[in-house]
Design a protein around this motif. Sequence first.
Motif, PDB file in Angstrom:
ATOM      1  N   VAL A   1       1.189  -1.750  -0.021  1.00 61.04           N
ATOM      2  CA  VAL A   1      -0.446   0.256   0.084  1.00 61.04           C
ATOM      3  C   VAL A   1       0.747   1.382  -0.222  1.00 61.04           C
ATOM      4  O   VAL A   1       0.360   2.672  -0.127  1.00 61.04           O
ATOM      5  CB  VAL A   1      -1.154   0.001   1.249  1.00 61.04           C
ATOM      6  CG1 VAL A   1      -1.723  -1.640   1.358  1.00 61.04           C
ATOM      7  CG2 VAL A   1      -0.130   0.219   2.225  1.00 61.04           C
ATOM      8  N   ALA A   2       2.171   1.088   0.388  1.00 63.25           N
ATOM      9  CA  ALA A   2       2.875   2.514   0.694  1.00 63.25           C
ATOM     10  C   ALA A   2       4.303   1.836  -0.042  1.00 63.25           C
ATOM     11  O   ALA A   2       4.596   0.323   0.598  1.00 63.25           O
ATOM     12  CB  ALA A   2       2.424   3.554   1.715  1.00 63.25           C
ATOM     13  N   ALA A   3       4.901   2.098  -0.604  1.00 62.95           N
ATOM     14  CA  ALA A   3       6.791   2.086  -0.337  1.00 62.95           C
ATOM     15  C   ALA A   3       7.394   3.255  -1.347  1.00 62.95           C
ATOM     16  O   ALA A   3       6.810   4.132  -1.226  1.00 62.95           O
ATOM     17  CB  ALA A   3       6.972   0.935  -2.221  1.00 62.95           C
ATOM     18  N   HIS A   4       8.633   2.638  -0.529  1.00 61.30           N
ATOM     19  CA  HIS A   4      10.206   4.491  -0.739  1.00 61.30           C
ATOM     20  C   HIS A   4      10.889   3.427  -1.451  1.00 61.30           C
ATOM     21  O   HIS A   4      12.301   2.093  -0.336  1.00 61.30           O
ATOM     22  CB  HIS A   4       9.901   4.605   0.557  1.00 61.30           C
ATOM     23  CG  HIS A   4      10.693   6.195   0.342  1.00 61.30           C
ATOM     24  ND1 HIS A   4      10.439   7.382   0.861  1.00 61.30           N
ATOM     25  CD2 HIS A   4      11.950   6.160  -0.556  1.00 61.30           C
ATOM     26  CE1 HIS A   4      11.597   8.221   0.097  1.00 61.30           C
ATOM     27  NE2 HIS A   4      12.547   7.974  -0.212  1.00 61.30           N
ATOM     28  N   VAL A   5      11.879   3.812  -2.191  1.00 61.99           N
ATOM     29  CA  VAL A   5      12.696   3.382  -2.753  1.00 61.99           C
ATOM     30  C   VAL A   5      14.074   4.730  -2.856  1.00 61.99           C
ATOM     31  O   VAL A   5      13.311   5.985  -3.751  1.00 61.99           O
ATOM     32  CB  VAL A   5      12.913   3.135  -4.257  1.00 61.99           C
ATOM     33  CG1 VAL A   5      14.155   2.422  -4.819  1.00 61.99           C
ATOM     34  CG2 VAL A   5      12.101   1.339  -4.232  1.00 61.99           C
ATOM     35  N   SER A   6      14.883   4.860  -2.000  1.00 60.24           N
ATOM     36  CA  SER A   6      16.182   5.756  -2.479  1.00 60.24           C
ATOM     37  C   SER A   6      17.176   5.032  -2.574  1.00 60.24           C
ATOM     38  O   SER A   6      17.497   3.945  -2.750  1.00 60.24           O
ATOM     39  CB  SER A   6      16.375   6.959  -1.205  1.00 60.24           C
ATOM     40  OG  SER A   6      16.341   5.749  -0.048  1.00 60.24           O
ATOM     41  N   LEU A   7      18.732   6.073  -2.773  1.00 60.05           N
ATOM     42  CA  LEU A   7      19.604   5.370  -3.016  1.00 60.05           C
ATOM     43  C   LEU A   7      20.430   6.237  -2.435  1.00 60.05           C
ATOM     44  O   LEU A   7      20.162   7.457  -2.307  1.00 60.05           O
ATOM     45  CB  LEU A   7      19.626   5.494  -4.971  1.00 60.05           C
ATOM     46  CG  LEU A   7      19.456   5.099  -5.676  1.00 60.05           C
ATOM     47  CD1 LEU A   7      19.907   5.731  -7.348  1.00 60.05           C
ATOM     48  CD2 LEU A   7      19.900   3.006  -5.398  1.00 60.05           C
ATOM     49  N   LEU A   8      21.583   6.163  -1.794  1.00 62.13           N
ATOM     50  CA  LEU A   8      22.350   6.716  -0.972  1.00 62.13           C
ATOM     51  C   LEU A   8      23.758   6.631  -1.391  1.00 62.13           C
ATOM     52  O   LEU A   8      24.502   5.239  -1.009  1.00 62.13           O
ATOM     53  CB  LEU A   8      22.241   5.712   0.794  1.00 62.13           C
ATOM     54  CG  LEU A   8      23.076   6.588   1.707  1.00 62.13           C
ATOM     55  CD1 LEU A   8      22.714   8.203   1.824  1.00 62.13           C
ATOM     56  CD2 LEU A   8      23.272   5.526   3.257  1.00 62.13           C
ATOM     57  N   ASN A   9      24.707   6.949  -1.536  1.00 63.73           N
ATOM     58  CA  ASN A   9      26.198   7.422  -1.500  1.00 63.73           C
ATOM     59  C   ASN A   9      26.822   6.654  -0.372  1.00 63.73           C
ATOM     60  O   ASN A   9      26.790   7.403   0.531  1.00 63.73           O
ATOM     61  CB  ASN A   9      26.531   8.355  -1.635  1.00 63.73           C
ATOM     62  CG  ASN A   9      28.136   8.763  -2.318  1.00 63.73           C
ATOM     63  OD1 ASN A   9      29.144   7.466  -1.811  1.00 63.73           O
ATOM     64  ND2 ASN A   9      28.492   9.522  -2.988  1.00 63.73           N
ATOM     65  N   PRO A  10      27.539   5.748  -0.152  1.00 69.18           N
ATOM     66  CA  PRO A  10      27.960   5.361   0.499  1.00 69.18           C
ATOM     67  C   PRO A  10      29.182   5.757   1.451  1.00 69.18           C
ATOM     68  O   PRO A  10      29.544   5.930   2.640  1.00 69.18           O
ATOM     69  CB  PRO A  10      28.745   4.170   0.437  1.00 69.18           C
ATOM     70  CG  PRO A  10      28.724   3.787  -1.745  1.00 69.18           C
ATOM     71  CD  PRO A  10      27.638   5.071  -1.657  1.00 69.18           C
ATOM     72  N   GLU A  11      29.656   6.895   0.434  1.00 71.08           N
ATOM     73  CA  GLU A  11      30.905   7.862   1.235  1.00 71.08           C
ATOM     74  C   GLU A  11      29.719   8.828   1.960  1.00 71.08           C
ATOM     75  O   GLU A  11      30.779   9.584   2.747  1.00 71.08           O
ATOM     76  CB  GLU A  11      31.151   8.393   0.049  1.00 71.08           C
ATOM     77  CG  GLU A  11      32.008   7.649  -0.572  1.00 71.08           C
ATOM     78  CD  GLU A  11      33.352   8.433  -1.717  1.00 71.08           C
ATOM     79  OE1 GLU A  11      32.558   9.324  -2.572  1.00 71.08           O
ATOM     80  OE2 GLU A  11      33.704   7.262  -2.676  1.00 71.08           O
ATOM     81  N   ALA A  12      28.646   9.197   2.135  1.00 72.91           N
ATOM     82  CA  ALA A  12      28.105  10.395   2.427  1.00 72.91           C
ATOM     83  C   ALA A  12      27.257   9.795   3.917  1.00 72.91           C
ATOM     84  O   ALA A  12      26.525  10.154   4.550  1.00 72.91           O
ATOM     85  CB  ALA A  12      26.868  10.447   1.954  1.00 72.91           C
ATOM     86  N   LEU A  13      27.749   8.054   3.983  1.00 66.96           N
ATOM     87  CA  LEU A  13      27.364   7.809   5.324  1.00 66.96           C
ATOM     88  C   LEU A  13      28.387   8.300   6.253  1.00 66.96           C
ATOM     89  O   LEU A  13      29.124   7.993   6.252  1.00 66.96           O
ATOM     90  CB  LEU A  13      27.620   5.502   5.762  1.00 66.96           C
ATOM     91  CG  LEU A  13      26.525   5.176   4.986  1.00 66.96           C
ATOM     92  CD1 LEU A  13      27.144   3.966   4.144  1.00 66.96           C
ATOM     93  CD2 LEU A  13      24.862   5.313   5.276  1.00 66.96           C
ATOM     94  N   LEU A  14      27.549   8.475   7.884  1.00 70.47           N
ATOM     95  CA  LEU A  14      27.907   8.775   9.090  1.00 70.47           C
ATOM     96  C   LEU A  14      29.337   7.581   9.289  1.00 70.47           C
ATOM     97  O   LEU A  14      27.751   6.839   9.356  1.00 70.47           O
ATOM     98  CB  LEU A  14      27.279   9.704   9.867  1.00 70.47           C
ATOM     99  CG  LEU A  14      26.923  10.617   8.983  1.00 70.47           C
ATOM    100  CD1 LEU A  14      25.331  11.834   9.970  1.00 70.47           C
ATOM    101  CD2 LEU A  14      28.185  11.971   8.916  1.00 70.47           C
TER     102      LEU A  14
END
Length: 134
Positions: free
Chosen positions: A119-132
């Motif tokens: 009923v709801a979905a979210h897909v995103s991409l993250l640059n691993p260099e931005a991880l804290l």
Amino acid sequence: MEPDSINRPEVLASLRAAFNAYEAALLRHDVAALDAFFDDDPQTVRYGVAELGYGIDAIRHYRATAAPVHPERSLRNIVIRSFGQDTGSACCEFLAPDTAMIGRQTQTWVRIAGAWRIVAAHVSLLNPEALLPS
């Protein structure tokens, strides 16, 4: 909600089977099967990496024009939870050899007329260099 109604093994197994079937359809680019996993409703939402899908018609349009995912896409850190008999969530990260980005996917599932539907979905991409650091 009573604690004993959260993560019942039989509900988790059923939800995990639906989640796995969705992933298999995604890997084989089975558009009809993917569409069928989403609730056929104008209030169903799918936020993608580069699109906003408000309603099943928008989601179907996206899926009809979307390129297939990389066939070697893999999942990690899968977290599936159920709440009662008919509601659950699935969250995971995904990786593919065609990008260094870390994909993230969240789905809210509801059992409707005996079948699990998103009923709801979210897909995103993250640059691993931005991880804290954690």
